[in-house]
Motif scaffolding. Structure first.
Motif, PDB file in Angstrom:
ATOM      1  N   ASP A  69      80.352 -19.858 -12.652  1.00 24.32           N
ATOM      2  CA  ASP A  69      80.240 -21.290 -12.859  1.00 24.32           C
ATOM      3  C   ASP A  69      78.803 -21.692 -13.240  1.00 24.32           C
ATOM      4  O   ASP A  69      78.593 -22.536 -14.100  1.00 24.32           O
ATOM      5  CB  ASP A  69      80.662 -22.041 -11.596  1.00 24.32           C
ATOM      6  N   GLU A  70      77.844 -21.090 -12.563  1.00 20.09           N
ATOM      7  CA  GLU A  70      76.453 -21.407 -12.867  1.00 20.09           C
ATOM      8  C   GLU A  70      76.093 -20.985 -14.279  1.00 20.09           C
ATOM      9  O   GLU A  70      75.448 -21.722 -15.017  1.00 20.09           O
ATOM     10  CB  GLU A  70      75.533 -20.727 -11.853  1.00 20.09           C
ATOM     11  N   LEU A  71      76.539 -19.787 -14.674  1.00 20.33           N
ATOM     12  CA  LEU A  71      76.273 -19.304 -16.027  1.00 20.33           C
ATOM     13  C   LEU A  71      76.889 -20.227 -17.068  1.00 20.33           C
ATOM     14  O   LEU A  71      76.246 -20.561 -18.071  1.00 20.33           O
ATOM     15  CB  LEU A  71      76.817 -17.882 -16.195  1.00 20.33           C
ATOM     16  N   LEU A  72      78.112 -20.675 -16.831  1.00 21.69           N
ATOM     17  CA  LEU A  72      78.766 -21.577 -17.776  1.00 21.69           C
ATOM     18  C   LEU A  72      78.012 -22.895 -17.884  1.00 21.69           C
ATOM     19  O   LEU A  72      77.916 -23.470 -18.980  1.00 21.69           O
ATOM     20  CB  LEU A  72      80.218 -21.819 -17.351  1.00 21.69           C
ATOM     21  N   ARG A  73      77.482 -23.396 -16.770  1.00 20.87           N
ATOM     22  CA  ARG A  73      76.685 -24.627 -16.824  1.00 20.87           C
ATOM     23  C   ARG A  73      75.452 -24.411 -17.697  1.00 20.87           C
ATOM     24  O   ARG A  73      75.108 -25.256 -18.526  1.00 20.87           O
ATOM     25  CB  ARG A  73      76.257 -25.054 -15.414  1.00 20.87           C
ATOM     26  N   TYR A  74      74.803 -23.300 -17.515  1.00 19.25           N
ATOM     27  CA  TYR A  74      73.630 -22.991 -18.322  1.00 19.25           C
ATOM     28  C   TYR A  74      73.986 -22.925 -19.813  1.00 19.25           C
ATOM     29  O   TYR A  74      73.275 -23.464 -20.664  1.00 19.25           O
ATOM     30  CB  TYR A  74      73.023 -21.651 -17.905  1.00 19.25           C
ATOM     31  N   LEU A  81      66.276 -20.457 -18.094  1.00 19.60           N
ATOM     32  CA  LEU A  81      67.601 -20.294 -17.485  1.00 19.60           C
ATOM     33  C   LEU A  81      68.104 -18.861 -17.548  1.00 19.60           C
ATOM     34  O   LEU A  81      68.674 -18.347 -16.582  1.00 19.60           O
ATOM     35  CB  LEU A  81      68.609 -21.225 -18.161  1.00 19.60           C
ATOM     36  N   LEU A  82      67.912 -18.219 -18.691  1.00 20.06           N
ATOM     37  CA  LEU A  82      68.462 -16.877 -18.895  1.00 20.06           C
ATOM     38  C   LEU A  82      67.420 -15.774 -18.822  1.00 20.06           C
ATOM     39  O   LEU A  82      67.746 -14.596 -18.976  1.00 20.06           O
ATOM     40  CB  LEU A  82      69.184 -16.811 -20.248  1.00 20.06           C
ATOM     41  N   LYS A  83      66.157 -16.172 -18.628  1.00 18.75           N
ATOM     42  CA  LYS A  83      65.062 -15.196 -18.549  1.00 18.75           C
ATOM     43  C   LYS A  83      64.996 -14.337 -19.812  1.00 18.75           C
ATOM     44  O   LYS A  83      64.699 -13.145 -19.759  1.00 18.75           O
ATOM     45  CB  LYS A  83      65.226 -14.281 -17.320  1.00 18.75           C
ATOM     46  N   SER A  84      65.254 -14.954 -20.950  1.00 17.31           N
ATOM     47  CA  SER A  84      65.236 -14.217 -22.215  1.00 17.31           C
ATOM     48  C   SER A  84      64.896 -15.155 -23.356  1.00 17.31           C
ATOM     49  O   SER A  84      65.288 -16.324 -23.348  1.00 17.31           O
ATOM     50  CB  SER A  84      66.600 -13.577 -22.474  1.00 17.31           C
ATOM     51  N   SER A  85      64.165 -14.633 -24.338  1.00 21.29           N
ATOM     52  CA  SER A  85      63.858 -15.414 -25.538  1.00 21.29           C
ATOM     53  C   SER A  85      64.579 -14.857 -26.754  1.00 21.29           C
ATOM     54  O   SER A  85      64.338 -15.267 -27.882  1.00 21.29           O
ATOM     55  CB  SER A  85      62.345 -15.415 -25.788  1.00 21.29           C
ATOM     56  N   ASP A  86      65.487 -13.929 -26.504  1.00 17.20           N
ATOM     57  CA  ASP A  86      66.202 -13.261 -27.594  1.00 17.20           C
ATOM     58  C   ASP A  86      67.573 -13.914 -27.801  1.00 17.20           C
ATOM     59  O   ASP A  86      67.886 -14.946 -27.205  1.00 17.20           O
ATOM     60  CB  ASP A  86      66.352 -11.783 -27.253  1.00 17.20           C
ATOM     61  N   PHE A  87      68.398 -13.290 -28.630  1.00 15.69           N
ATOM     62  CA  PHE A  87      69.773 -13.745 -28.791  1.00 15.69           C
ATOM     63  C   PHE A  87      70.499 -13.658 -27.451  1.00 15.69           C
ATOM     64  O   PHE A  87      70.179 -12.822 -26.607  1.00 15.69           O
ATOM     65  CB  PHE A  87      70.513 -12.878 -29.818  1.00 15.69           C
ATOM     66  N   ILE A  88      71.502 -14.518 -27.287  1.00 15.02           N
ATOM     67  CA  ILE A  88      72.332 -14.459 -26.091  1.00 15.02           C
ATOM     68  C   ILE A  88      73.452 -13.459 -26.343  1.00 15.02           C
ATOM     69  O   ILE A  88      74.275 -13.647 -27.250  1.00 15.02           O
ATOM     70  CB  ILE A  88      72.920 -15.835 -25.741  1.00 15.02           C
ATOM     71  N   ASP A  89      73.488 -12.411 -25.578  1.00 16.29           N
ATOM     72  CA  ASP A  89      74.468 -11.340 -25.753  1.00 16.29           C
ATOM     73  C   ASP A  89      75.506 -11.426 -24.643  1.00 16.29           C
ATOM     74  O   ASP A  89      75.223 -11.152 -23.482  1.00 16.29           O
ATOM     75  CB  ASP A  89      73.753  -9.984 -25.704  1.00 16.29           C
ATOM     76  N   ILE A  90      76.739 -11.794 -25.006  1.00 20.77           N
ATOM     77  CA  ILE A  90      77.784 -11.978 -23.987  1.00 20.77           C
ATOM     78  C   ILE A  90      78.185 -10.653 -23.351  1.00 20.77           C
ATOM     79  O   ILE A  90      78.761 -10.635 -22.272  1.00 20.77           O
ATOM     80  CB  ILE A  90      79.037 -12.668 -24.570  1.00 20.77           C
ATOM     81  N   SER A 133      65.258 -33.985 -20.853  1.00 22.86           N
ATOM     82  CA  SER A 133      64.369 -34.294 -19.735  1.00 22.86           C
ATOM     83  C   SER A 133      64.310 -33.155 -18.737  1.00 22.86           C
ATOM     84  O   SER A 133      63.468 -33.134 -17.857  1.00 22.86           O
ATOM     85  CB  SER A 133      64.845 -35.570 -19.033  1.00 22.86           C
ATOM     86  N   ILE A 134      65.261 -32.198 -18.890  1.00 22.48           N
ATOM     87  CA  ILE A 134      65.234 -31.023 -18.028  1.00 22.48           C
ATOM     88  C   ILE A 134      63.999 -30.219 -18.345  1.00 22.48           C
ATOM     89  O   ILE A 134      63.782 -29.830 -19.475  1.00 22.48           O
ATOM     90  CB  ILE A 134      66.482 -30.144 -18.272  1.00 22.48           C
ATOM     91  N   LYS A 135      63.187 -29.981 -17.374  1.00 24.65           N
ATOM     92  CA  LYS A 135      62.014 -29.160 -17.590  1.00 24.65           C
ATOM     93  C   LYS A 135      62.449 -27.704 -17.609  1.00 24.65           C
ATOM     94  O   LYS A 135      63.544 -27.347 -17.204  1.00 24.65           O
ATOM     95  CB  LYS A 135      60.971 -29.396 -16.492  1.00 24.65           C
ATOM     96  N   ALA A 136      61.592 -26.858 -18.080  1.00 25.31           N
ATOM     97  CA  ALA A 136      61.942 -25.446 -18.223  1.00 25.31           C
ATOM     98  C   ALA A 136      62.030 -24.776 -16.865  1.00 25.31           C
ATOM     99  O   ALA A 136      61.167 -24.010 -16.468  1.00 25.31           O
ATOM    100  CB  ALA A 136      60.917 -24.736 -19.085  1.00 25.31           C
ATOM    101  N   SER A 137      63.088 -25.118 -16.111  1.00 24.50           N
ATOM    102  CA  SER A 137      63.304 -24.496 -14.808  1.00 24.50           C
ATOM    103  C   SER A 137      64.804 -24.429 -14.563  1.00 24.50           C
ATOM    104  O   SER A 137      65.546 -25.280 -15.046  1.00 24.50           O
ATOM    105  CB  SER A 137      62.638 -25.319 -13.706  1.00 24.50           C
ATOM    106  N   PRO A 138      65.269 -23.409 -13.849  1.00 26.34           N
ATOM    107  CA  PRO A 138      66.711 -23.261 -13.628  1.00 26.34           C
ATOM    108  C   PRO A 138      67.304 -24.471 -12.922  1.00 26.34           C
ATOM    109  O   PRO A 138      66.651 -25.105 -12.101  1.00 26.34           O
ATOM    110  CB  PRO A 138      66.803 -22.006 -12.744  1.00 26.34           C
ATOM    111  N   ILE A 139      68.562 -24.755 -13.246  1.00 22.68           N
ATOM    112  CA  ILE A 139      69.248 -25.900 -12.646  1.00 22.68           C
ATOM    113  C   ILE A 139      69.883 -25.465 -11.329  1.00 22.68           C
ATOM    114  O   ILE A 139      70.530 -24.436 -11.253  1.00 22.68           O
ATOM    115  CB  ILE A 139      70.326 -26.425 -13.598  1.00 22.68           C
TER     116      ILE A 139
END
Length: 292
Positions: free
Chosen positions: A1-6, A58-67, A229-235
């Motif tokens: 659920d958290e991943l889907l929110r991200y 959120l994902l600790k990555s600056s690359d492509f998102i790999d499912i 307005s979300i700052k660069a920090s996990p939700i």
């Protein structure tokens, strides 16, 4: 659920980044007001950086998102959530400093095209494979210009090519033979395989794809102001220079997708169709995409 929110958040930020880039690319060739162009460019860069920083946090990555790195059961559905993000990242790699007139593909990996920005339903589509071949050629020319390597031609255009539909294999052999005649002559190859045409075809594909994907669900209910307005920090759990012109493309993307969402509020999203890629020229006419 958290991943889907991200992923929903990143999908919305990526969509905003894409529409801002489209608006900038639309206005840049025809707008005579440098201050307005600079303003649009700043908006596009700001929106991309907002997406980039939130994704990195959120994902600790600056690359492509790999499912494939996540434990997800329905990967086809999640692919729709991440493709905006991957297209935005791909465009940023493809066009240095948001300039489609400067071919510099040093940061682009040929495998990223099919791995991250082509939906499963289009994997066998001939036009997509043509675009992939053109990308391979432009990568080859870019490497010749910037960082020539020994045996580059043989490595990037091996004699044996088994993947892809039959028409792709035929086109691949033709292109390979053309390059083989002057494998180290970048200027000659640039005249034969024009960068401007590649950019036009790539934008057409991305424009059609973004329309097919539709507006992100979160974008429908939440204004981008609150999202950014979300700052660069996990939700937490509680929170040619004139290449392609899109005639008000960003507005059309938003308007057409909003209409689709209103009609299909209680329906599931349809699979991405390959029909809209069957004829690039008719798609161009429908959406007023012109080459200048």
């Amino acid at each position: 659920d958290e991943l889907l929110r991200y992923l929903h958040i990143l999908d919305t930020l990526a969509y905003e980044s894409l529409t801002a880039q489209v608006k900038y690319f639309e206005e840049k060739p025809q707008n005579q007001d440098p201050s307005n162009i600079l303003h649009l460019k700043r908006i596009a860069i700001k929106k991309y950086m907002c997406f980039f920083e939130v994704k990195k946090s959120l994902l600790k990555s600056s690359d492509f998102i790999d499912i494939n790195k996540f434990e997800i059961s329905n990967k086809n559905e999640v692919f729709k959530l991440i493709i905006h993000s991957n297209i935005t990242h791909f465009l940023n790699l493809l066009f240095t400093n948001l300039d489609p007139t400067l071919p510099d593909l040093q940061k682009v990996d040929i495998n990223s095209f099919f791995n991250y920005i082509v939906p499963p339903t289009l994997m066998k589509h001939g036009k997509v494979w043509d675009l992939y071949l053109n990308l391979r050629v432009q990568l080859y020319i870019s490497k010749l210009n910037k960082n020539p390597q020994k045996n580059l031609y043989r490595n990037m255009f091996p004699k044996i090519m088994v993947e892809g539909p039959s028409n792709y294999k035929e086109n691949y052999i033709k292109v390979r033979n053309i390059i083989k005649r002057s494998p180290e002559d970048a200027d000659k190859l640039m005249k034969e395989f024009k960068w401007e045409k590649f950019v036009e075809e790539m934008f057409k594909y991305i424009y059609i794809l973004v329309n097919e994907l539709g507006m992100p669900l979160l974008h429908k209910f939440t204004s981008i102001t609150s999202i950014t307005s979300i700052k660069a920090s996990p939700i937490s759990s509680t929170s040619s220079p004139r290449v392609v012109i899109f005639n008000d493309a960003s507005k059309k993307v938003g308007d057409s997708n909003a209409k689709k969402r209103r009609i299909a509020d209680d329906e599931e999203d349809d699979d991405i169709s390959s029909d809209n890629l069957d004829d690039y020229s008719s798609a161009s006419k429908r959406r007023n995409i012109s080459h200048r």
